[in-house]
Design an enzyme around this catalytic site. Structure first.
Site, PDB file in Angstrom:
ATOM      1  N   ASP A   1     -15.510  12.404 -18.697  1.00  0.00           N
ATOM      2  CA  ASP A   1     -16.694  11.702 -18.215  1.00  0.00           C
ATOM      3  C   ASP A   1     -16.605  10.199 -18.497  1.00  0.00           C
ATOM      4  O   ASP A   1     -16.137   9.777 -19.566  1.00  0.00           O
ATOM      5  CB  ASP A   1     -17.939  12.292 -18.887  1.00  0.00           C
ATOM      6  CG  ASP A   1     -19.206  12.033 -18.105  1.00  0.00           C
ATOM      7  OD1 ASP A   1     -19.119  11.396 -17.036  1.00  0.00           O
ATOM      8  OD2 ASP A   1     -20.277  12.477 -18.560  1.00  0.00           O
ATOM      9  N   VAL A   2     -17.034   9.419 -17.545  1.00  0.00           N
ATOM     10  CA  VAL A   2     -17.125   7.961 -17.687  1.00  0.00           C
ATOM     11  C   VAL A   2     -18.608   7.633 -17.749  1.00  0.00           C
ATOM     12  O   VAL A   2     -19.368   7.980 -16.836  1.00  0.00           O
ATOM     13  CB  VAL A   2     -16.456   7.245 -16.498  1.00  0.00           C
ATOM     14  CG1 VAL A   2     -16.616   5.732 -16.615  1.00  0.00           C
ATOM     15  CG2 VAL A   2     -14.971   7.619 -16.427  1.00  0.00           C
TER      16      VAL A   2
ATOM     17  N   GLY B   1     -22.453  12.942 -17.078  1.00  0.00           N
ATOM     18  CA  GLY B   1     -22.483  13.819 -15.907  1.00  0.00           C
ATOM     19  C   GLY B   1     -22.081  13.066 -14.651  1.00  0.00           C
ATOM     20  O   GLY B   1     -21.502  11.978 -14.704  1.00  0.00           O
TER      21      GLY B   1
ATOM     22  N   ASP C   1     -22.223  10.720 -11.425  1.00  0.00           N
ATOM     23  CA  ASP C   1     -22.917   9.498 -11.044  1.00  0.00           C
ATOM     24  C   ASP C   1     -22.251   8.901  -9.815  1.00  0.00           C
ATOM     25  O   ASP C   1     -21.133   9.285  -9.438  1.00  0.00           O
ATOM     26  CB  ASP C   1     -22.923   8.481 -12.194  1.00  0.00           C
ATOM     27  CG  ASP C   1     -21.538   8.193 -12.740  1.00  0.00           C
ATOM     28  OD1 ASP C   1     -20.729   7.580 -12.014  1.00  0.00           O
ATOM     29  OD2 ASP C   1     -21.255   8.591 -13.886  1.00  0.00           O
TER      30      ASP C   1
ATOM     31  N   GLU D   1       0.816  -1.204   0.000  1.00  0.00           N
ATOM     32  CA  GLU D   1       0.000   0.000   0.000  1.00  0.00           C
ATOM     33  C   GLU D   1       0.855   1.261   0.000  1.00  0.00           C
ATOM     34  O   GLU D   1       0.626   2.191  -0.780  1.00  0.00           O
ATOM     35  CB  GLU D   1      -0.917   0.004   1.224  1.00  0.00           C
ATOM     36  CG  GLU D   1      -2.118  -0.891   1.102  1.00  0.00           C
ATOM     37  CD  GLU D   1      -3.132  -0.355   0.101  1.00  0.00           C
ATOM     38  OE1 GLU D   1      -3.392   0.860   0.094  1.00  0.00           O
ATOM     39  OE2 GLU D   1      -3.651  -1.159  -0.681  1.00  0.00           O
TER      40      GLU D   1
ATOM     41  N   SER E   1      -7.080   2.532  -3.859  1.00  0.00           N
ATOM     42  CA  SER E   1      -5.891   3.037  -3.187  1.00  0.00           C
ATOM     43  C   SER E   1      -4.783   3.332  -4.196  1.00  0.00           C
ATOM     44  O   SER E   1      -3.771   3.930  -3.838  1.00  0.00           O
ATOM     45  CB  SER E   1      -5.397   2.043  -2.130  1.00  0.00           C
ATOM     46  OG  SER E   1      -5.250   0.757  -2.686  1.00  0.00           O
TER      47      SER E   1
ATOM     48  N   ASP F   1       1.313   4.076  -2.999  1.00  0.00           N
ATOM     49  CA  ASP F   1       1.005   5.491  -2.783  1.00  0.00           C
ATOM     50  C   ASP F   1       2.174   6.379  -3.185  1.00  0.00           C
ATOM     51  O   ASP F   1       2.013   7.363  -3.926  1.00  0.00           O
ATOM     52  CB  ASP F   1       0.680   5.744  -1.304  1.00  0.00           C
ATOM     53  CG  ASP F   1      -0.637   5.136  -0.873  1.00  0.00           C
ATOM     54  OD1 ASP F   1      -1.460   4.834  -1.745  1.00  0.00           O
ATOM     55  OD2 ASP F   1      -0.825   4.958   0.339  1.00  0.00           O
TER      56      ASP F   1
END
Length: 765
Positions: free
Chosen positions: A714-715, A733, A735, A473, A673, A477
């Site tokens: 946008d996805v 838009g 979601d 992790e 993450s 990062d």
């Protein structure tokens, strides 16, 4: 005498202390006065509190009785608690004195177990003001290396404080006792027989009271081994030291005012945009009464705390205390717990509810995290990604078919890293990642990643206990926030006990905290999490935002179901569903090349069961719910009036994981993450653009994001059902699967440079 400083105005006139002691005399002293002490130097004062004369007489009487071989109480020595009870130093005496020195600028005040002495750590300049004196450096005339700080003039205390703050001839030895040799030298044989003729009797137990015990966080269930991923081990060792974060109560009107200021300084259309508060202004706004901190600190100190530190904002205490004392202070039992999958992760938590005396409970919001069990991200190491068309830009073969820094740069339109301007950073820009137990980093891993993937991956500063071992992790990062923003200094804030409150307290206590924070931490709202805990965390997030700090959290990796799984109702994540942070969801590429993205099916998203829809999100959420192609899940499964999340998203799915160097091996790692540090790095770069032009940092991001959806790609496909039957679908838009989509750095650069604070004015809080 001079006027009292502001913090002492109501305490009466100055009263000289130890008036019979003459000022340092250079003609007779073996100590030589040097210069005035450095104002910023920390000094440690021992403050002896007044013990009432009748109590001191009683102590002497008891001493003589338990020490007299002919007395029936001989050998019935007192415990530390019994001495404390006998002295009976009033709690107010301690609390008032503690509050005085804290108001004067003390960094730390520790109360002795008997309640009769304080150890005060404070800067010289604060000590001089508190005691109306001047402090100087002195060195010994013969032992020149020995240096001390002492008053170069008499010292004083305000009148109210003084009620709370004790030979020149020889003697000749004679037969029997004398003032030269006492009774003479020891005879062990004689003494051996004498001491064996005495008897010992049990001493009575002591008790005290501040009202009835009041259960805290009563709605949180006790640890359930059937549903928890944490396994209870044995009782915690009584002598083990633990650190508690005690959140003090903040008055409701003060908290409301904090929220108002946060929204004003974060709204690009408001006249106060960018006029962030200083640490001192936040403290003034919260206005936590000093007695609230002082009495709570005194309680834990009397219970056996070794150290109690008050946060600069006066709203949190950090209490270092042995387990046995913590159990007594909060009427509970503490146990060791181990994670079922991440077996090296161990924490201390309460095995039963915890309580506080009624008088102290009035001051305290909660003690964290005694009941909260963190969600550790499941291990998602995938060695090979799906076949792709893009070339592996890293030298390591293990990065083939995986997301690399160059993929991120191309998709999110970052500046060309080969250009000199891409490495120019404003001196005041900064960013940070939060890491928790077992998740540290190895320099060799960072160096290997940087060399292979052609990025400068380095850590400028570490806060917390360093652990020289790598964790998936933490290295994910660090490697990717630096891959995005290699020019910006990175701070790693390490916390060994999975305490979100401690982390929040750490950044709030910094005079100059990093401007952007990426955090991969969370849990289901209802799992071991009280409403009071979430509101306390939210207050900490608001304080950060009001100071111009951006906080981003990963939205979770179990889709709408959360760690507990879906049953009849979705399980929203916290802190991702907090209205005062930016939540980052996950995506995958739609195809086998760098281009449009789709929802990662396991990316966290949905609607909070605890927090309502914030004003800055209301229009976007309403528009989403009205779209026919949103294909909303059955209403019974989610809260129609809750805060929607995530706010934005980035690559993070299993199709093509991120290439990470851990333990010298390049492998694929997936999850939000991974998404979170990428988005955090992008906003850190945007801060850099503004700072270079003398503008304020972006601070709390969401009001800006929701007014500028054109800054995101946008996805519009995919559902975060995590393989289940129901979830939220990505549409045009905003979601509840991917927010407004993934970042477009080029578009965002123009948008952030188009807003600026008005000319500085006085901000009334």
């Amino acid at each position: 005498t001079s006027a009292l400083p502001a913090f002492a105005l109501v305490l009466g006139d100055w009263v000289q202390q130890e008036a019979e002691v003459p000022v340092h005399n250079t003609g007779t002293s073996s100590w030589v006065r040097l210069s005035r002490a450095d104002p910023d130097k920390l000094v440690r004062l021992t403050v002896a509190l007044r013990v009432d004369a009748d109590r001191r007489d009683e102590l002497e009487r008891v001493l003589l009785e338990v020490s007299d071989p002919d007395h029936l109480r001989y050998g019935k020595h007192l415990s530390q608690d019994q001495v404390t009870e006998l002295l009976a130093v009033p709690a107010a005496r301690t609390a008032d004195t503690v509050a005085y020195f804290q108001a004067a600028g003390a960094r730390k005040v520790e109360t002795a177990p008997n309640g009769d002495m304080l150890t005060v750590t404070m800067p010289v300049v604060s000590a001089e003001a508190a005691l109306k004196t001047e402090l100087h450096e002195f060195h010994h005339s013969e032992h020149a290396k020995v240096q001390i700080v002492r008053a170069g003039a008499p010292y004083y205390l305000p009148a109210s404080g003084t009620n709370n703050a004790g030979g020149r001839h020889g003697f000749t030895a004679v037969k029997g006792w004398d003032a030269a040799t006492g009774f003479g030298t020891p005879d062990f044989e004689a003494l051996s027989g004498l001491v064996m003729t005495t008897k010992h009797h049990d001493a009575p137990k002591s008790a005290g009271g501040l009202g009835q015990w009041v259960q805290q966080e009563a709605e949180v269930p006790v640890h359930n081994p059937e549903t928890s991923s944490w396994v209870r081990l044995s009782r915690a060792s009584p002598d083990k030291m633990m650190t508690l974060t005690v959140a003090l109560r903040i008055d409701a009107d003060r908290r409301d005012q904090l929220e108002r200021v946060l929204l004003e300084v974060s709204d690009p259309d408001h006249q106060r945009y960018g006029q962030h508060l200083s640490q001192e202004q936040v403290t003034e706004l919260l206005a936590v009464p000093a007695v609230r901190a002082a009495e709570t600190a005194a309680y834990f100190q009397a219970a056996g705390a070794r150290k109690v530190e008050t946060a600069p904002n006066g709203d949190m205490l950090t209490v270092t205390i042995p387990v046995v004392s913590a159990e007594a202070a909060m009427h509970m039992e503490l146990h060791e717990f181990q994670h079922s999958e991440h077996t090296r992760a161990q924490i201390v938590r309460a095995g039963a509810p915890y309580y506080l005396p009624a008088k102290i409970a009035e001051h305290v919001s909660m003690v964290g995290e005694l009941l909260q069990f963190p969600r550790l991200v499941p291990k998602k190491v995938i060695s090979v990604g799906s076949p792709v068309k893009w070339a592996n830009s890293c030298d390591a073969r293990g990065c083939a078919n995986l997301v690399t820094p160059s993929v991120i740069a191309q998709r999110y339109k970052l500046p060309d890293q080969t250009l000199p301007e891409a490495h120019q950073a404003h001196t005041s820009n900064s960013m940070a990642v939060a890491e928790f137990q077992g998740q540290f980093w190895k320099q060799s891993d960072l160096d290997g990643f940087g060399k292979s993937c052609h990025r400068d991956v380095s850590v400028a500063k570490t806060i917390g206990d360093e652990k020289p071992s790598g964790g998936i992790e933490s290295e994910l990062d660090i490697e990717y926030i630096k891959a995005v923003a290699p020019e910006i200094p990175l701070t790693v804030i390490y916390n060994g006990q999975f305490s979100l409150l401690k982390w929040a307290n750490q950044i709030s206590s910094m005079a100059h905290p990093p401007l952007v924070h990426s955090v991969s931490y969370g849990n289901d709202e209802k799992q071991q999490t009280s409403t009071q805990y979430m509101y306390t965390c939210n207050t900490a997030f608001m304080k950060a935002g009001a100071r111009g700090i951006s906080i981003l959290f990963a939205s979770g990796d179990q889709g709408v179901c959360g760690r507990e799984g879906c049953g009849s109702h979705f399980n929203p994540d916290f802190p991702a569903a907090s209205p005062y942070i930016t939540a980052v969801g996950g995506t995958d590429f739609e195809g086998d090349d760098i281009g449009p993205e789709t929802t990662w099916s396991s990316g966290g998203g949905g609607f909070s069961d605890t927090f309502g829809i914030p004003s800055w999100q209301a229009d976007a959420v309403a528009a989403y719910k009205q779209l026919p192609d949103a294909n909303l899940p059955p209403q019974r499964m989610w809260n129609n009036t809750g805060r929607g999340y995530p706010d934005v998203a980035a690559l993070g799915g299993l199709k093509n994981p991120y290439c990470v160097n851990v333990g010298g091996t390049f492998e694929g790692v997936a999850g939000t993450s991974a998404s979170c540090p990428v988005v955090a790095g992008i906003f850190a770069k945007l801060n850099g653009l503004r700072l270079a032009q003398g503008m304020s940092p972006l601070g709390f991001l969401n009001p800006f994001i929701y007014k500028n959806p054109s800054g995101f790609q946008d996805v519009t496909s995919g559902t975060n059902s995590a393989g289940g039957e129901n979830g939220f679908t990505a549409v045009k838009g905003w979601d509840a699967a991917t927010g407004f989509g993934t970042p477009d750095f080029e578009a965002l650069s123009g948008l952030v440079m188009g807003i600026q604070a008005l000319e500085e004015t006085t901000l009334v809080v």
